[in-house]
Design a protein around this motif. Structure first.
Motif, PDB file in Angstrom:
ATOM      1  N   MET A  28      56.021  10.061  -2.873  1.00 45.23           N
ATOM      2  CA  MET A  28      55.542   8.696  -2.690  1.00 45.23           C
ATOM      3  C   MET A  28      56.347   8.025  -1.586  1.00 45.23           C
ATOM      4  O   MET A  28      57.570   8.119  -1.557  1.00 45.23           O
ATOM      5  CB  MET A  28      55.706   7.893  -3.998  1.00 45.23           C
ATOM      6  CG  MET A  28      55.268   6.433  -3.873  1.00 45.23           C
ATOM      7  SD  MET A  28      55.539   5.542  -5.425  1.00 45.23           S
ATOM      8  CE  MET A  28      54.444   6.428  -6.502  1.00 45.23           C
ATOM      9  N   LYS A  29      55.666   7.353  -0.676  1.00 47.08           N
ATOM     10  CA  LYS A  29      56.347   6.673   0.410  1.00 47.08           C
ATOM     11  C   LYS A  29      56.592   5.214   0.021  1.00 47.08           C
ATOM     12  O   LYS A  29      55.744   4.555  -0.572  1.00 47.08           O
ATOM     13  CB  LYS A  29      55.511   6.741   1.689  1.00 47.08           C
ATOM     14  CG  LYS A  29      55.382   8.152   2.261  1.00 47.08           C
ATOM     15  CD  LYS A  29      54.626   8.123   3.565  1.00 47.08           C
ATOM     16  CE  LYS A  29      54.535   9.532   4.159  1.00 47.08           C
ATOM     17  NZ  LYS A  29      53.781   9.535   5.447  1.00 47.08           N
ATOM     18  N   PHE A  30      57.759   4.717   0.392  1.00 38.51           N
ATOM     19  CA  PHE A  30      58.128   3.349   0.097  1.00 38.51           C
ATOM     20  C   PHE A  30      58.101   2.551   1.390  1.00 38.51           C
ATOM     21  O   PHE A  30      58.793   2.896   2.347  1.00 38.51           O
ATOM     22  CB  PHE A  30      59.530   3.283  -0.529  1.00 38.51           C
ATOM     23  CG  PHE A  30      59.584   3.858  -1.914  1.00 38.51           C
ATOM     24  CD1 PHE A  30      59.546   3.028  -3.015  1.00 38.51           C
ATOM     25  CD2 PHE A  30      59.662   5.232  -2.108  1.00 38.51           C
ATOM     26  CE1 PHE A  30      59.598   3.558  -4.299  1.00 38.51           C
ATOM     27  CE2 PHE A  30      59.713   5.760  -3.390  1.00 38.51           C
ATOM     28  CZ  PHE A  30      59.676   4.918  -4.488  1.00 38.51           C
ATOM     29  N   SER A  31      57.291   1.495   1.439  1.00 42.97           N
ATOM     30  CA  SER A  31      57.204   0.676   2.633  1.00 42.97           C
ATOM     31  C   SER A  31      58.439  -0.200   2.801  1.00 42.97           C
ATOM     32  O   SER A  31      58.736  -0.663   3.891  1.00 42.97           O
ATOM     33  CB  SER A  31      55.943  -0.195   2.584  1.00 42.97           C
ATOM     34  OG  SER A  31      55.956  -1.021   1.426  1.00 42.97           O
ATOM     35  N   GLN A  32      59.147  -0.444   1.702  1.00 40.96           N
ATOM     36  CA  GLN A  32      60.360  -1.248   1.738  1.00 40.96           C
ATOM     37  C   GLN A  32      61.584  -0.342   1.704  1.00 40.96           C
ATOM     38  O   GLN A  32      61.490   0.808   1.285  1.00 40.96           O
ATOM     39  CB  GLN A  32      60.390  -2.184   0.523  1.00 40.96           C
ATOM     40  CG  GLN A  32      59.233  -3.157   0.445  1.00 40.96           C
ATOM     41  CD  GLN A  32      59.216  -3.866  -0.899  1.00 40.96           C
ATOM     42  OE1 GLN A  32      59.827  -3.409  -1.862  1.00 40.96           O
ATOM     43  NE2 GLN A  32      58.488  -4.967  -0.965  1.00 40.96           N
ATOM     44  N   PHE A  72      60.955   3.609  -8.991  1.00 42.50           N
ATOM     45  CA  PHE A  72      62.189   4.355  -8.758  1.00 42.50           C
ATOM     46  C   PHE A  72      61.888   5.836  -8.587  1.00 42.50           C
ATOM     47  O   PHE A  72      60.866   6.346  -9.058  1.00 42.50           O
ATOM     48  CB  PHE A  72      63.203   4.156  -9.897  1.00 42.50           C
ATOM     49  CG  PHE A  72      62.708   4.571 -11.253  1.00 42.50           C
ATOM     50  CD1 PHE A  72      62.876   5.885 -11.701  1.00 42.50           C
ATOM     51  CD2 PHE A  72      62.087   3.657 -12.095  1.00 42.50           C
ATOM     52  CE1 PHE A  72      62.440   6.282 -12.950  1.00 42.50           C
ATOM     53  CE2 PHE A  72      61.641   4.045 -13.353  1.00 42.50           C
ATOM     54  CZ  PHE A  72      61.811   5.354 -13.782  1.00 42.50           C
ATOM     55  N   ARG A  73      62.790   6.490  -7.894  1.00 44.57           N
ATOM     56  CA  ARG A  73      62.654   7.917  -7.637  1.00 44.57           C
ATOM     57  C   ARG A  73      63.185   8.724  -8.816  1.00 44.57           C
ATOM     58  O   ARG A  73      63.935   8.216  -9.647  1.00 44.57           O
ATOM     59  CB  ARG A  73      63.395   8.272  -6.340  1.00 44.57           C
ATOM     60  CG  ARG A  73      62.805   7.571  -5.119  1.00 44.57           C
ATOM     61  CD  ARG A  73      63.666   7.744  -3.886  1.00 44.57           C
ATOM     62  NE  ARG A  73      63.069   7.066  -2.725  1.00 44.57           N
ATOM     63  CZ  ARG A  73      63.681   6.897  -1.574  1.00 44.57           C
ATOM     64  NH1 ARG A  73      64.928   7.340  -1.402  1.00 44.57           N
ATOM     65  NH2 ARG A  73      63.065   6.280  -0.580  1.00 44.57           N
ATOM     66  N   ALA A  74      62.802   9.994  -8.842  1.00 43.69           N
ATOM     67  CA  ALA A  74      63.156  10.852  -9.979  1.00 43.69           C
ATOM     68  C   ALA A  74      64.670  10.924 -10.190  1.00 43.69           C
ATOM     69  O   ALA A  74      65.150  10.924 -11.331  1.00 43.69           O
ATOM     70  CB  ALA A  74      62.589  12.247  -9.760  1.00 43.69           C
ATOM     71  N   LYS A  75      65.433  10.964  -9.098  1.00 42.16           N
ATOM     72  CA  LYS A  75      66.891  11.091  -9.227  1.00 42.16           C
ATOM     73  C   LYS A  75      67.526   9.836  -9.819  1.00 42.16           C
ATOM     74  O   LYS A  75      68.683   9.861 -10.248  1.00 42.16           O
ATOM     75  CB  LYS A  75      67.511  11.389  -7.874  1.00 42.16           C
ATOM     76  CG  LYS A  75      67.381  10.251  -6.869  1.00 42.16           C
ATOM     77  CD  LYS A  75      68.079  10.578  -5.558  1.00 42.16           C
ATOM     78  CE  LYS A  75      67.991   9.415  -4.581  1.00 42.16           C
ATOM     79  NZ  LYS A  75      68.687   9.722  -3.306  1.00 42.16           N
ATOM     80  N   ASP A  76      66.779   8.716  -9.826  1.00 45.01           N
ATOM     81  CA  ASP A  76      67.289   7.459 -10.371  1.00 45.01           C
ATOM     82  C   ASP A  76      66.820   7.206 -11.798  1.00 45.01           C
ATOM     83  O   ASP A  76      67.045   6.116 -12.335  1.00 45.01           O
ATOM     84  CB  ASP A  76      66.840   6.284  -9.486  1.00 45.01           C
ATOM     85  CG  ASP A  76      67.789   6.060  -8.317  1.00 45.01           C
ATOM     86  OD1 ASP A  76      68.912   6.583  -8.371  1.00 45.01           O
ATOM     87  OD2 ASP A  76      67.400   5.381  -7.358  1.00 45.01           O
ATOM     88  N   SER A  77      66.193   8.175 -12.405  1.00 43.69           N
ATOM     89  CA  SER A  77      65.665   7.987 -13.752  1.00 43.69           C
ATOM     90  C   SER A  77      66.784   7.626 -14.733  1.00 43.69           C
ATOM     91  O   SER A  77      67.863   8.230 -14.706  1.00 43.69           O
ATOM     92  CB  SER A  77      64.973   9.270 -14.228  1.00 43.69           C
ATOM     93  OG  SER A  77      64.640   9.175 -15.591  1.00 43.69           O
ATOM     94  N   PRO A  78      66.555   6.629 -15.597  1.00 46.26           N
ATOM     95  CA  PRO A  78      67.566   6.267 -16.605  1.00 46.26           C
ATOM     96  C   PRO A  78      67.987   7.448 -17.477  1.00 46.26           C
ATOM     97  O   PRO A  78      69.106   7.461 -18.006  1.00 46.26           O
ATOM     98  CB  PRO A  78      66.856   5.198 -17.434  1.00 46.26           C
ATOM     99  CG  PRO A  78      65.875   4.587 -16.487  1.00 46.26           C
ATOM    100  CD  PRO A  78      65.403   5.717 -15.628  1.00 46.26           C
ATOM    101  N   ALA A  79      67.116   8.450 -17.600  1.00 41.13           N
ATOM    102  CA  ALA A  79      67.453   9.627 -18.405  1.00 41.13           C
ATOM    103  C   ALA A  79      68.625  10.403 -17.814  1.00 41.13           C
ATOM    104  O   ALA A  79      69.288  11.178 -18.517  1.00 41.13           O
ATOM    105  CB  ALA A  79      66.228  10.538 -18.530  1.00 41.13           C
ATOM    106  N   PRO A  87      68.581   1.744  -5.171  1.00 39.19           N
ATOM    107  CA  PRO A  87      68.738   2.462  -6.443  1.00 39.19           C
ATOM    108  C   PRO A  87      68.412   1.559  -7.641  1.00 39.19           C
ATOM    109  O   PRO A  87      68.726   0.369  -7.634  1.00 39.19           O
ATOM    110  CB  PRO A  87      70.216   2.867  -6.434  1.00 39.19           C
ATOM    111  CG  PRO A  87      70.574   2.932  -4.982  1.00 39.19           C
ATOM    112  CD  PRO A  87      69.789   1.834  -4.333  1.00 39.19           C
ATOM    113  N   LEU A  88      67.787   2.141  -8.639  1.00 42.76           N
ATOM    114  CA  LEU A  88      67.340   1.364  -9.801  1.00 42.76           C
ATOM    115  C   LEU A  88      68.496   0.669 -10.507  1.00 42.76           C
ATOM    116  O   LEU A  88      68.391  -0.508 -10.887  1.00 42.76           O
ATOM    117  CB  LEU A  88      66.598   2.281 -10.774  1.00 42.76           C
ATOM    118  CG  LEU A  88      66.105   1.634 -12.074  1.00 42.76           C
ATOM    119  CD1 LEU A  88      65.125   0.508 -11.780  1.00 42.76           C
ATOM    120  CD2 LEU A  88      65.490   2.673 -12.991  1.00 42.76           C
TER     121      LEU A  88
END
Length: 234
Positions: A1-5, A178-185, A9-10
């Motif tokens: 997914m591309k982020f325009s902004q 948020f990106r996968a690496k920033d997942s709260p898990a 980090p979450l």
């Protein structure tokens, strides 16, 4: 997914958002408290609320509880956005992009220090001073000054962030994707890895950086505020 902004980090967005929310509420109730019990330097026709100082204290407490977590994040994961060792050299490059980025990092650092001053001076106060008309206490004046400073720091912080990143940078702090690496898990794993790295890193007095000194100063000030306020209860 591309982020325009620009991507933030979450965890930063959560800590920054909660700290900012409680801080703004504390600033508004701080003025209302001053307006109710003091008003020597001007006041507004706000409604009288006898427990306004308690409400201000509650928002101040919420800020103080979340602030240490934000400090740890800022001085470690977010240290590139804070003051760098070569900031004096970069400040000589006036009006160049690096000059604006350096000023922005300076403002980010300054707002942490000013908030530290605000929460520390607030903890040194007694909630009975203002209702009792004790307006000439040193820590009350210090707390008033701290709010003036922090309002100026917030304005500078917003202006410089708008300058270096424009509206997309400001809005990126409100984006909840948020990106996968920033997942709260994964947060517990990240914290465990960071703690393991910190324990394995030996403290070398010759290699202590300016940011390390500032981090220690901020955390010691926060801890001291709690300890001193507890002693005051006895």
């Amino acid at each position: 997914m591309k982020f325009s902004q620009p991507y933030q980090p979450l965890l930063l967005r959560i800590l920054h958002g909660l700290t900012g929310l409680f801080l703004v509420a504390a600033i508004l109730t701080a003025f209302w408290t001053y307006n109710t019990f003091d008003g020597r330097w001007g006041k507004l026709p706000l409604p009288y609320y006898s427990d306004i100082e308690g409400l201000h204290g509650a928002f101040g407490l919420f800020t103080l509880l979340i602030f240490p977590l934000f400090v740890l994040y800022a001085f470690h994961r977010g240290q590139k956005k804070l003051l760098q060792p070569d900031f004096l050299v970069k400040l000589n490059q006036v009006n160049k992009p690096i000059w604006w980025y350096t000023l922005n990092r300076f403002s980010n650092t300054l707002i942490i220090l000013s908030l530290t001053f605000a929460v520390f001076s607030g903890k040194m106060m007694d909630e009975k001073w203002l209702p009792n008309g004790e307006l000439n206490r040193f820590w009350y004046y210090a707390h008033l000054v701290s709010w003036v400073i922090i309002i100026g720091c917030i304005a500078l912080h917003l202006l410089l962030n708008a300058k270096v990143g424009g509206l997309p940078l400001l809005l990126s702090m409100l984006n909840w994707r948020f990106r996968a690496k920033d997942s709260p898990a994964l947060w517990s794993t990240h914290i465990a890895n960071w703690w393991s790295w910190r324990r394995s890193t030996q403290l070398n007095l010759k290699s202590i950086s300016l940011l390390t000194v500032l981090e220690m100063l901020v955390l010691i000030s926060i801890a001291s505020a709690w300890i001193i306020s507890l002693f005051k209860e006895f």
